[in-house]
Design an enzyme around this catalytic site. Sequence first.
Site, PDB file in Angstrom:
ATOM      1  N   SER A  82       5.380  24.290  22.548  1.00  0.00           N
ATOM      2  CA  SER A  82       4.459  25.380  22.778  1.00  0.00           C
ATOM      3  C   SER A  82       3.212  24.961  23.542  1.00  0.00           C
ATOM      4  CB  SER A  82       4.106  26.023  21.434  1.00  0.00           C
ATOM      5  OG  SER A  82       3.700  27.338  21.633  1.00  0.00           O
ATOM      6  N   LYS A 135       9.798  26.003  23.849  1.00  0.00           N
ATOM      7  CA  LYS A 135       9.346  27.288  23.317  1.00  0.00           C
ATOM      8  C   LYS A 135       8.440  27.944  24.349  1.00  0.00           C
ATOM      9  CE  LYS A 135       6.647  29.661  19.912  1.00  0.00           C
ATOM     10  NZ  LYS A 135       5.802  30.188  21.006  1.00  0.00           N
ATOM     11  N   GLN A 192       2.591  34.346  20.768  1.00  0.00           N
ATOM     12  CA  GLN A 192       2.465  35.243  19.631  1.00  0.00           C
ATOM     13  C   GLN A 192       0.995  35.664  19.458  1.00  0.00           C
ATOM     14  OE1 GLN A 192       4.454  32.329  19.321  1.00  0.00           O
ATOM     15  NE2 GLN A 192       6.138  33.748  19.720  1.00  0.00           N
TER      16      GLN A 192
END
Length: 420
Positions: free
Chosen positions: A326, A351, A355
């Site tokens: 991430s 990833k 979010q």
Amino acid sequence: MKEYKNEQILPKKSSIKEKLNNKSDFKIYELILFGFLIVIASVTLTIVVVFETKDIGNNHSVITNLNDDALSEFEEVYGLINDSYYKDVDKDELINGAINGMLSSLKDPHTSYFSESETENFNEVMNGSYEGIGAEISVDASGNIFVFSVFKNSPAQEAGLKFNDLLLEVNGKSTKGLTMAEVVSLIKDDSVSKAHIKVERNGQVLEFNVERRLVVIESVESRVFEKDEKKIGYVAVNTFANNTYEQFRENIEALEDENIKGLIIDVRNNSGGYLHSVTSMLDMFLPKGTVIYQTKDKNKTYKHTASTDESRNYPVAVLVNKSSASASEILAISLKESYGAYVVGTNTYGKGTVQITKDLESGGMIKYTTQKWLSPKGNWINDIGVIPTHEVKLSNEYDENPTTENDDQFQKAFELVYSK
């Protein structure tokens, strides 16, 4: 390369999975996606996500748009279970289960629901500081509670608690049969000035009085390596919390005061964190107007560019591995594509989504995916990962004896930065 001055052992940045391998049969979920650990005096989460903090308001219109029949059916089932199920039912657990069921139907491992207590503790940890004693605990398959890790410069470290200490008692109460949350509550008991903790270590029973105070979680550490009077900086970033950028800047400026000629950034086993934190860190290196990364929602792609007049031009290498995820991947690929940095190690986790979190009226929170993130050049690394410029695997010797000499990934990064 034995020419280093003051050779020391590099901190072995073990992933949570690697730490768990030191103790058998742990009752814990797949930590690459979502690992729950209880921090002594605070619950922590190991997060493989990029968070974007946004205030999306309290718009409840989505509820009124639901099919009335569907809502009625939900209410009917909820009422039947409460009234007719043969055992007593916890209503809060029913609602939590319903929310989790709705989110799980999205089949997105990064979309999830947090209870009120999980939300409170999650926010504490991601802020980078909390009131507590500065240690993490976990539980094995037999229900034994043990110390999972101890934070640097924390009351727990000062008192002498260590990894793998088996907790026997807290404030005079046995931990046998207690949940981790119950043990945390005992440690947070305000009726006593210090937490009195009894542990077993290597067959010996030890007791500690540990004070509770503000614990600042240090997510960045650094040092200088020198060869032939040429200095190379090394900085390790363990997470991207709210205060990570400030710590990163402080460490970088301290290294630059030492007149470094290059930099190694180590994000191995760093599973991610806040998007704004990694953005600010990248802004330090890239010239104003340079694309840092892109985000894409249902309708549009947005380019995010460096916004300050600050930049750097010395060679940089980023150390990565499969557990770099991430925000770590954003850092690596942004420096790779927009700065020309080396990326050394193995393919990262892969990833490529963002979010946001939304606080609920109940005190809980949901975290859900709103965007893809793309590299500066528009590449989506989801399920692929960041491909290193130089693929290097760690040897068995490093696992057994984690020194700078045995760290082949570090050695390669140093060679690249030093020789440029």
